[in-house]
Design a protein around this motif. Structure first.
Motif, PDB file in Angstrom:
ATOM      1  N   ILE A 389       1.301  -1.318  -0.084  1.00  0.00           N
ATOM      2  CA  ILE A 389      -0.388  -0.138   0.024  1.00  0.00           C
ATOM      3  C   ILE A 389       1.175   1.508  -0.151  1.00  0.00           C
ATOM      4  N   LEU A 390       1.751   1.319   0.758  1.00  0.00           N
ATOM      5  CA  LEU A 390       3.199   2.279   0.659  1.00  0.00           C
ATOM      6  C   LEU A 390       2.985   2.731  -0.600  1.00  0.00           C
ATOM      7  N   SER A 391       3.229   1.843  -1.265  1.00  0.00           N
ATOM      8  CA  SER A 391       4.549   1.456  -3.281  1.00  0.00           C
ATOM      9  C   SER A 391       3.209   2.232  -3.652  1.00  0.00           C
ATOM     10  N   ALA A 392       1.589   1.833  -3.569  1.00  0.00           N
ATOM     11  CA  ALA A 392       0.282   2.399  -4.099  1.00  0.00           C
ATOM     12  C   ALA A 392       0.935   3.950  -4.013  1.00  0.00           C
ATOM     13  N   VAL A 393      -0.141   4.191  -2.571  1.00  0.00           N
ATOM     14  CA  VAL A 393      -0.156   5.862  -2.520  1.00  0.00           C
ATOM     15  C   VAL A 393       0.873   6.357  -3.169  1.00  0.00           C
ATOM     16  N   SER A 394       2.129   6.660  -3.381  1.00  0.00           N
ATOM     17  CA  SER A 394       2.899   7.330  -3.907  1.00  0.00           C
ATOM     18  C   SER A 394       3.177   7.748  -4.701  1.00  0.00           C
ATOM     19  N   ASN A 395       2.319   6.913  -5.445  1.00  0.00           N
ATOM     20  CA  ASN A 395       1.878   7.494  -7.044  1.00  0.00           C
ATOM     21  C   ASN A 395       1.347   9.079  -6.484  1.00  0.00           C
ATOM     22  N   LEU A 396       0.665   9.100  -5.462  1.00  0.00           N
ATOM     23  CA  LEU A 396      -0.417  10.478  -5.295  1.00  0.00           C
ATOM     24  C   LEU A 396       1.281  12.021  -5.406  1.00  0.00           C
ATOM     25  N   VAL A 397       1.734  11.063  -4.362  1.00  0.00           N
ATOM     26  CA  VAL A 397       2.683  12.531  -4.615  1.00  0.00           C
ATOM     27  C   VAL A 397       3.799  13.325  -5.444  1.00  0.00           C
ATOM     28  N   GLY A 398       3.087  12.082  -6.593  1.00  0.00           N
ATOM     29  CA  GLY A 398       3.249  12.770  -8.326  1.00  0.00           C
ATOM     30  C   GLY A 398       2.185  13.364  -8.320  1.00  0.00           C
ATOM     31  N   VAL A 399       1.078  13.496  -7.993  1.00  0.00           N
ATOM     32  CA  VAL A 399      -0.438  13.767  -8.579  1.00  0.00           C
ATOM     33  C   VAL A 399      -0.632  14.859  -8.010  1.00  0.00           C
ATOM     34  N   PHE A 400      -0.707  15.088  -6.348  1.00  0.00           N
ATOM     35  CA  PHE A 400      -1.196  16.118  -6.236  1.00  0.00           C
ATOM     36  C   PHE A 400      -0.348  17.196  -6.526  1.00  0.00           C
TER      37      PHE A 400
END
Length: 478
Positions: A389-400
């Motif tokens: 999950i940590l790896s998955a949600v890390s996608n959002l640090v590039g988006v938000f």
């Protein structure tokens, strides 16, 4: 009489000539109006263009940087296993070397992000990788811990500048339909770089006591490839328009997206004319957005970098280091999680994905903090869920961050959020070896769980929903 006839003939001829000119002009005007009507009908905003080769090229150039970043930050943990006995490093120097690139990231993203909003994206896009390439090579010749720290700070400065500029540039050319997956995919590529570093590190540590030199300097290989690939890349059309350089912006758009593509509606174009400067990030209409991006990001990366920089040591403390089996499992889950995160970004709302991920991370790391040492299976399950999950949600640090700020301060906003996140991750990476020595591994994990709780509270309070908005709408806080 003959004279009058000649005059009449000339007048009639002249009249017909004038009428012919008028008719031709009218026909040309009609064709022009018809063409304009057709062109206006076919106009399409940059936010809505189909995905094309240029989007993929810019994404590839940006992702290459994140692969290098993951590699650089992943390889240092294995290099330290050789460096520590060879140089007789204390826990202070181990923590400082492990976190030095992150301190550099703090400086580079803060300063070069601000510079990028002033001089343009393209210049920093190239300059950052000149610095990374040179400093990577210099690591091979380091003879003292202080020299190594200095070179890795330089690498971090280059990486920090690239985070600010790369995310801004990619966001500014991406269509809204594909913006989230493109921006979020950096996490997957970063993970590939990190896992590649782990594989090489596992192999190289058994070769020679001096293998750390080659391990650290090897980051120059992907860096120089990306450097040459970036030469000649265009300036961001949104940045050009925000500086009033509309003709140049139009040229970039028409060259790479087509003659019928426009940047924004006229009203939106006018809004980009006013340059507000770095301090606009702290104005009352922007402060919540700025704080959210800084805090949620730092609360995710502090546990990430602290745990995975020293993963072999932590697994050994938990009694899970058995022939690198668990290490390889977790690295595999990092890749699976990063790919899964792209699908989650497409499938779910930005806000819902972030908040639910924080909840799962808190539960899994909290369990890891309190489980008894003989609960090996439960500990592996908890660690696996946390990793995925940590790896998955890390996608959002590039988006938000890329979606949260207007064009004139976008790179500054991304840079500030990146710098705060890297300052926090540098601090957690620096402190972790000393915390484990004094508090023990489980109490250290409990402290990191507390950081995740802070991230959850901030996300519930301030996380915006930007998924279906144009980039201009997403950056508008009114």
């Amino acid at each position: 009489m003959k004279f009058l006839f000649t005059i009449r003939t000339k007048l009639i001829s002249s009249l017909y000539t004038q009428l012919d000119i008028i008719n031709r002009k009218r026909m040309e005007d009609d064709r022009s109006m018809g063409s304009t009507t057709i062109n206006q009908t076919n106009k399409i905003k940059l936010d809505d263009v189909p995905l094309n080769k240029f989007h993929i090229k810019i994404a590839g150039l940006t992702f290459g940087a994140h692969f290098t970043d993951g590699y650089i930050l992943g390889i240092v943990g294995f290099a330290l296993t050789l460096l520590t006995p060879q140089m007789g490093l204390s826990t202070f120097w181990v923590g400082l070397i492990g976190s030095s690139a992150l301190f550099g990231l703090f400086l580079g993203s803060l300063v070069l992000g601000w510079v990028s909003d002033r001089v343009g994206r393209q210049k920093i896009f190239v300059l950052s990788f000149i610095l990374i390439t040179v400093a990577s090579v210099l690591q091979f010749f380091a003879e003292t811990p202080a020299e190594l720290v200095f070179y890795r700070i330089l690498i971090g400065i280059g990486l920090g500048g690239d985070y600010s500029v790369g995310h801004a540039l990619l966001a500014e050319v991406s269509p809204r339909k594909h913006r989230g997956p493109l921006l979020g995919s950096f996490s997957m590529i970063w993970t590939f770089g990190y896992v590649a570093a782990n594989i090489i590190g596992i192999y190289a540590t058994s070769l020679s006591p001096d293998a750390w030199k080659w391990m650290l300097a090897s980051s120059a290989i992907p860096a120089v490839i990306i450097l040459f690939a970036r030469i000649g890349s265009p300036e961001s059309p949104r940045w050009l328009a925000s500086k009033g350089r509309h003709e140049e912006a139009l040229q970039v758009i028409q060259k790479h997206f087509g003659p019928n593509v426009i940047l924004e509606d006229p009203i939106e174009q006018e809004q980009t004319q006013e340059s507000k400067g770095f301090m606009a990030l702290f104005h009352k209409d922007m402060i919540k957005r700025t704080l959210f991006n800084c805090i949620f990001w730092v609360c995710l990366v502090m546990p990430y970098f602290a745990i995975y920089t020293f993963l072999p040591i932590i697994l050994d403390e938990f009694g899970l280091q058995q022939g690198f089996g668990v290490d390889l499992l977790l690295n595999g889950l990092l890749i699976i999680g990063a790919v899964l995160g792209i699908w989650f970004t497409i499938k779910f709302t930005r806000r819902g994905f972030l908040i639910s991920s924080f909840v799962v991370l808190i539960i899994s790391l909290g369990l890891l903090s309190i489980l008894p040492s003989n609960s090996t299976v439960l500990m592996i399950i908890a660690f696996s869920v946390f990793t995925l999950i940590l790896s998955a949600v890390s996608n959002l640090v590039g988006v938000f961050p890329a979606e949260s700020f207007p064009t004139d301060i976008r790179s500054s906003g991304i840079g500030l959020a990146t710098s705060i996140s890297r300052l926090g991750s540098a601090a957690s990476t620096f402190i972790l070896p000393m915390s484990m020595a004094n508090l023990g591994v489980q109490n250290t994990m409990l402290c990191l769980t507390g950081i995740l709780i802070v991230g959850l509270i901030v996300s519930v309070a301030w996380a915006p929903e930007t998924k279906t908005l144009s980039l201009t709408e997403a950056g508008d806080t009114h």
